[in-house]
Scaffold this motif. Structure first.
Motif, PDB file in Angstrom:
ATOM      1  N   ARG A  19      11.820  45.634  59.921  1.00  0.00           N
ATOM      2  CA  ARG A  19      12.324  44.992  58.706  1.00  0.00           C
ATOM      3  C   ARG A  19      11.067  44.196  58.019  1.00  0.00           C
ATOM      4  O   ARG A  19      11.038  43.792  57.023  1.00  0.00           O
ATOM      5  CB  ARG A  19      13.102  43.679  59.183  1.00  0.00           C
ATOM      6  N   ILE A  20       9.869  44.580  58.619  1.00  0.00           N
ATOM      7  CA  ILE A  20       8.746  43.961  58.038  1.00  0.00           C
ATOM      8  C   ILE A  20       8.370  44.485  56.576  1.00  0.00           C
ATOM      9  O   ILE A  20       8.007  43.760  55.873  1.00  0.00           O
ATOM     10  CB  ILE A  20       7.223  44.169  58.886  1.00  0.00           C
ATOM     11  N   GLY A  21       8.790  45.455  56.207  1.00  0.00           N
ATOM     12  CA  GLY A  21       8.565  45.974  54.842  1.00  0.00           C
ATOM     13  C   GLY A  21       9.490  45.412  53.992  1.00  0.00           C
ATOM     14  O   GLY A  21       9.268  45.441  52.616  1.00  0.00           O
ATOM     15  N   THR A  22      10.722  44.901  54.396  1.00  0.00           N
ATOM     16  CA  THR A  22      11.514  44.504  53.385  1.00  0.00           C
ATOM     17  C   THR A  22      11.333  42.783  53.248  1.00  0.00           C
ATOM     18  O   THR A  22      12.078  41.983  52.298  1.00  0.00           O
ATOM     19  CB  THR A  22      13.074  44.375  53.887  1.00  0.00           C
ATOM     20  N   ILE A  23      10.579  42.109  54.262  1.00  0.00           N
ATOM     21  CA  ILE A  23      10.278  40.709  53.965  1.00  0.00           C
ATOM     22  C   ILE A  23       9.231  40.619  52.862  1.00  0.00           C
ATOM     23  O   ILE A  23       8.172  41.038  53.208  1.00  0.00           O
ATOM     24  CB  ILE A  23       9.886  40.126  55.341  1.00  0.00           C
TER      25      ILE A  23
END
Length: 78
Positions: A19-23
């Motif tokens: 999820r790092i890309g969506t945070i």
């Protein structure tokens, strides 16, 4: 570390990586804030007239380590 904590750690790591890309993370703001903390601590160490130069360098190395910043091996007496 016990098995439950290792499994939990791995699961959390996987979720973060997924999820790092969506945070929305402002990396510059985080880095600037940490940089100011590091510099403030180093400045206080340098201004401390009650410690020797050697101890001041030792404290600066410890400040780097505290924030996960490598200081090389020049001062590694361990």
């Amino acid at each position: 570390m016990n098995i439950k904590l290792e499994l939990l750690s791995n699961a959390i790591s996987e979720i973060v990586i997924e999820r790092i890309g969506t945070i929305c993370i402002d990396a510059d703001k985080i880095a600037d804030t940490v940089a100011i903390k590091v510099l403030s601590e180093i400045q206080a160490t340098i201004k401390n007239d009650y410690i020797s130069d050697f101890d001041a360098i030792e404290q600066i190395v410890l400040i780097f380590e505290k924030y996960g910043i490598g200081a090389g091996t020049r001062h590694d007496f361990g």
